[in-house]
Design a protein around this motif. Structure first.
Motif, short mmCIF file in Angstrom:
data_model
loop_
_atom_site.label_atom_id
_atom_site.label_comp_id
_atom_site.label_asym_id
_atom_site.label_seq_id
_atom_site.Cartn_x
_atom_site.Cartn_y
_atom_site.Cartn_z
N ARG A 117 0.84 -1.21 0.00
CA ARG A 117 0.00 0.00 0.00
C ARG A 117 0.87 1.26 0.00
N GLN A 118 1.97 1.24 0.77
CA GLN A 118 2.87 2.39 0.83
C GLN A 118 3.46 2.67 -0.55
N VAL A 119 3.89 1.64 -1.26
CA VAL A 119 4.43 1.82 -2.60
C VAL A 119 3.33 2.33 -3.54
N MET A 120 2.15 1.76 -3.42
CA MET A 120 1.03 2.17 -4.27
C MET A 120 0.68 3.64 -4.03
N LEU A 121 0.64 4.06 -2.78
CA LEU A 121 0.32 5.47 -2.47
C LEU A 121 1.41 6.41 -2.98
N ALA A 122 2.67 5.97 -2.89
CA ALA A 122 3.76 6.79 -3.41
C ALA A 122 3.59 6.99 -4.92
N ILE A 123 3.21 5.93 -5.61
CA ILE A 123 2.97 6.04 -7.05
C ILE A 123 1.79 6.97 -7.31
N GLU A 124 0.72 6.77 -6.55
CA GLU A 124 -0.49 7.57 -6.75
C GLU A 124 -0.23 9.06 -6.58
N TYR A 125 0.59 9.42 -5.61
CA TYR A 125 0.84 10.83 -5.33
C TYR A 125 2.17 11.34 -5.87
N GLY A 126 2.87 10.52 -6.66
CA GLY A 126 4.11 10.96 -7.28
C GLY A 126 5.24 11.16 -6.30
N LEU A 127 5.26 10.40 -5.22
CA LEU A 127 6.30 10.51 -4.22
C LEU A 127 7.39 9.48 -4.46
N PRO A 128 8.58 9.70 -3.97
CA PRO A 128 9.62 8.68 -4.13
C PRO A 128 9.29 7.45 -3.30
N VAL A 129 9.66 6.30 -3.81
CA VAL A 129 9.44 5.05 -3.07
C VAL A 129 10.71 4.56 -2.55
#
Length: 129
Positions: A117-129
């Motif tokens: 979920r953390q990786v998915m949210l980073a992708i969703e909001y354009g944040l670094p993973v």
């Protein structure tokens, strides 16, 4: 407005009701509904959560994993603009941010689900993973 995947699958809306349904045993038939949403075979979804497609009810642990998968797919389909093939590809492709494992392989535990979920949210909001 389009219904959420949880609603389309027919899962209870409240956390308490979903908890009770999971403890009681979610019907394995839900794997077919989720597979239909992804455009894949029901046996694939059943395999992802480790259940035999011929079973009638999921154990509480398998039901919990199914709910994590359904919630993740709901977010994925939103982020990927309902692209079924892209969602399935993301779930089943080794992911560098997750130690080069398939995201779907981590959904059997709550901690693994949170990592995905953390990786998915980073992708969703354009944040670094």
């Amino acid at each position: 407005m389009m219904k959420s995947l949880i609603e389309r699958l027919g899962l209870p809306h409240s956390h308490k009701s979903l908890h009770q349904a999971t403890i009681t045993g979610l019907p394995v038939e839900l794997t077919s509904r989720l597979a239909e949403e992804l455009g894949i075979d029901a046996c694939v979804v059943a395999g992802w959560i480790g259940i035999a497609p011929e079973a009638s009810l999921m154990t509480s642990a398998k039901g919990d994993a199914f709910c994590r998968l359904a919630n993740l797919v709901d977010v994925l389909m939103s982020v990927l603009e309902s692209d079924q093939a892209a969602a399935t590809r993301w779930l089943t492709s080794p992911n560098i941010a997750l130690g080069n494992v398939q995201p779907v392989s981590l959904l059997s535990t709550e901690v693994g689900g949170r990592a995905v979920r953390q990786v998915m949210l980073a992708i969703e909001y354009g944040l670094p993973v």
